[in-house]
Design a protein around this motif. Structure first.
Motif, short mmCIF file in Angstrom:
data_model
loop_
_atom_site.label_atom_id
_atom_site.label_comp_id
_atom_site.label_asym_id
_atom_site.label_seq_id
_atom_site.Cartn_x
_atom_site.Cartn_y
_atom_site.Cartn_z
N GLU A 51 -10.07 4.99 -9.05
CA GLU A 51 -11.18 4.49 -8.22
C GLU A 51 -10.72 4.24 -6.79
O GLU A 51 -11.49 4.45 -5.85
CB GLU A 51 -11.74 3.19 -8.83
CG GLU A 51 -12.57 3.42 -10.07
CD GLU A 51 -13.48 2.25 -10.39
OE1 GLU A 51 -13.90 1.55 -9.43
OE2 GLU A 51 -13.77 2.03 -11.56
N SER A 52 -9.47 3.82 -6.63
CA SER A 52 -8.95 3.57 -5.28
C SER A 52 -8.89 4.84 -4.45
O SER A 52 -9.00 4.80 -3.22
CB SER A 52 -7.56 2.92 -5.36
OG SER A 52 -6.66 3.73 -6.10
N ARG A 55 -11.81 5.48 -2.28
CA ARG A 55 -11.95 4.63 -1.09
C ARG A 55 -11.11 5.15 0.06
O ARG A 55 -11.00 4.50 1.10
CB ARG A 55 -11.60 3.18 -1.44
CG ARG A 55 -12.63 2.55 -2.35
CD ARG A 55 -12.27 1.15 -2.80
NE ARG A 55 -13.37 0.53 -3.53
CZ ARG A 55 -13.69 0.79 -4.78
NH1 ARG A 55 -12.96 1.65 -5.47
NH2 ARG A 55 -14.71 0.21 -5.36
N ASN A 56 -10.50 6.31 -0.15
CA ASN A 56 -9.72 6.99 0.89
C ASN A 56 -10.63 8.03 1.53
O ASN A 56 -11.08 8.98 0.87
CB ASN A 56 -8.50 7.67 0.25
CG ASN A 56 -7.61 8.36 1.26
OD1 ASN A 56 -8.08 9.07 2.13
ND2 ASN A 56 -6.30 8.17 1.11
N VAL A 57 -10.94 7.86 2.82
CA VAL A 57 -11.91 8.73 3.48
C VAL A 57 -11.47 10.19 3.45
O VAL A 57 -12.30 11.09 3.26
CB VAL A 57 -12.14 8.26 4.94
CG1 VAL A 57 -13.06 9.24 5.67
CG2 VAL A 57 -12.75 6.87 4.95
N LEU A 60 -12.36 11.48 0.07
CA LEU A 60 -13.81 11.62 -0.04
C LEU A 60 -14.28 12.90 0.63
O LEU A 60 -15.18 13.60 0.13
CB LEU A 60 -14.51 10.43 0.60
CG LEU A 60 -14.65 9.15 -0.23
CD1 LEU A 60 -15.33 8.07 0.61
CD2 LEU A 60 -15.43 9.39 -1.51
N ASN A 128 -14.50 9.05 -11.58
CA ASN A 128 -13.16 9.36 -11.06
C ASN A 128 -12.28 10.04 -12.10
O ASN A 128 -11.47 10.91 -11.78
CB ASN A 128 -12.49 8.10 -10.52
CG ASN A 128 -12.28 7.04 -11.59
OD1 ASN A 128 -13.24 6.36 -11.97
ND2 ASN A 128 -11.07 6.87 -12.08
N HIS A 161 -18.69 3.90 -8.34
CA HIS A 161 -17.39 3.42 -7.87
C HIS A 161 -17.52 2.33 -6.81
O HIS A 161 -16.53 1.94 -6.20
CB HIS A 161 -16.57 4.59 -7.34
CG HIS A 161 -16.43 5.70 -8.35
ND1 HIS A 161 -17.23 6.82 -8.33
CD2 HIS A 161 -15.61 5.83 -9.43
CE1 HIS A 161 -16.90 7.61 -9.35
NE2 HIS A 161 -15.93 7.03 -10.03
N LEU A 163 -18.76 2.17 -3.76
CA LEU A 163 -18.24 2.51 -2.43
C LEU A 163 -18.85 1.67 -1.31
O LEU A 163 -18.24 1.49 -0.27
CB LEU A 163 -18.46 3.99 -2.15
CG LEU A 163 -17.74 4.98 -3.06
CD1 LEU A 163 -17.85 6.39 -2.49
CD2 LEU A 163 -16.28 4.61 -3.27
N LEU A 167 -18.69 3.37 3.29
CA LEU A 167 -18.05 4.54 2.69
C LEU A 167 -19.08 5.53 2.19
O LEU A 167 -18.88 6.75 2.26
CB LEU A 167 -17.12 4.12 1.55
CG LEU A 167 -15.74 3.60 1.95
CD1 LEU A 167 -14.98 3.13 0.72
CD2 LEU A 167 -14.94 4.68 2.68
#
Length: 209
Positions: A51-52, A55-57, A60, A128, A161, A163, A167
């Motif tokens: 899931e983390s 959160r990374n652009v 994504l 994910n 997730h 976001l 995000l």
């Protein structure tokens, strides 16, 4: 044994898996036994996304590019009809809670479909753990795949997730390859609302199996 209860179709699943594998989006399927519910695919060295990672652009953006590719593939026979899934889950659960959730889900779906302008091949279960990081990004678990609203795919990523607005907007911008308009942000938000209720029904249904 739960295939019919969950509204799945393994024959169409095989067709889709072979097509997306040929497009480089999924591992190659090597064996199917529809009657016994068995499928095998080539093993892929790699890891499931966390899931983390969503959160990374940068990651994504990679996923957004993959979804653009998938959504451009040829049409398939299989349809994904989330409203029918809602009715199925409500009927099987047969509780007041399920009927209340079902009514809410159908209302939200009707609002979301006011935005819909086309259908395309969608995965419809973009969690994910269905995203593999290998030599390239790949997707697994295509059992809910079929022709549907591409914005539902986007909503699953954003809503499931958690976001959030910032995000979610960045993910949508990466998918569109331009800044989204207010109507597009509203479309994503409405699909997210619908998915949240559909997921609640799904979890209640799974707990009964």
């Amino acid at each position: 044994p739960s295939v019919e209860l969950l509204g799945l179709d393994r024959h169409h699943e095989e067709e889709i898996c072979r097509m997306v594998a040929a497009a480089g989006l999924a591992p190659e399927p090597v064996y199917y036994d529809h009657d016994n519910g068995i499928s095998l695919r080539r093993f892929v060295h790699g890891t499931n996304w966390l899931e983390s990672d969503l959160r990374n652009v940068r990651w994504l953006r990679r996923l957004a590019g993959l979804l653009r590719h998938m959504h451009s593939l040829p049409d398939v026979e299989q349809k994904f009809r989330p409203g029918e899934a809602v009715d199925l889950y409500v009927r099987d659960l047969d509780t007041d809670e399920a009927r209340t959730l079902g009514a809410r889900a159908q209302s939200l779906l009707a609002e979301a479909q006011e935005f819909q302008d086309h259908e395309c091949l969608c995965h419809n279960d973009l969690l994910n753990h269905n995203i593999l990081e290998s030599d390239q990004v790949m997707l697994i678990d295509w059992e809910f795949a079929g022709m549907g609203d591409p914005w539902f795919d986007l909503a699953v990523v954003v809503q499931h997730h958690g976001l959030g607005e910032k995000l979610g907007k960045q993910f949508l911008q990466a998918y569109l390859t331009r800044a989204p308009g207010e109507a597009e942000l509203a479309r994503l938000a409405k699909n997210c609302e619908f998915y949240a209720v559909l997921l609640e029904l799904w979890l209640l249904r799974i707990a009964r199996l």
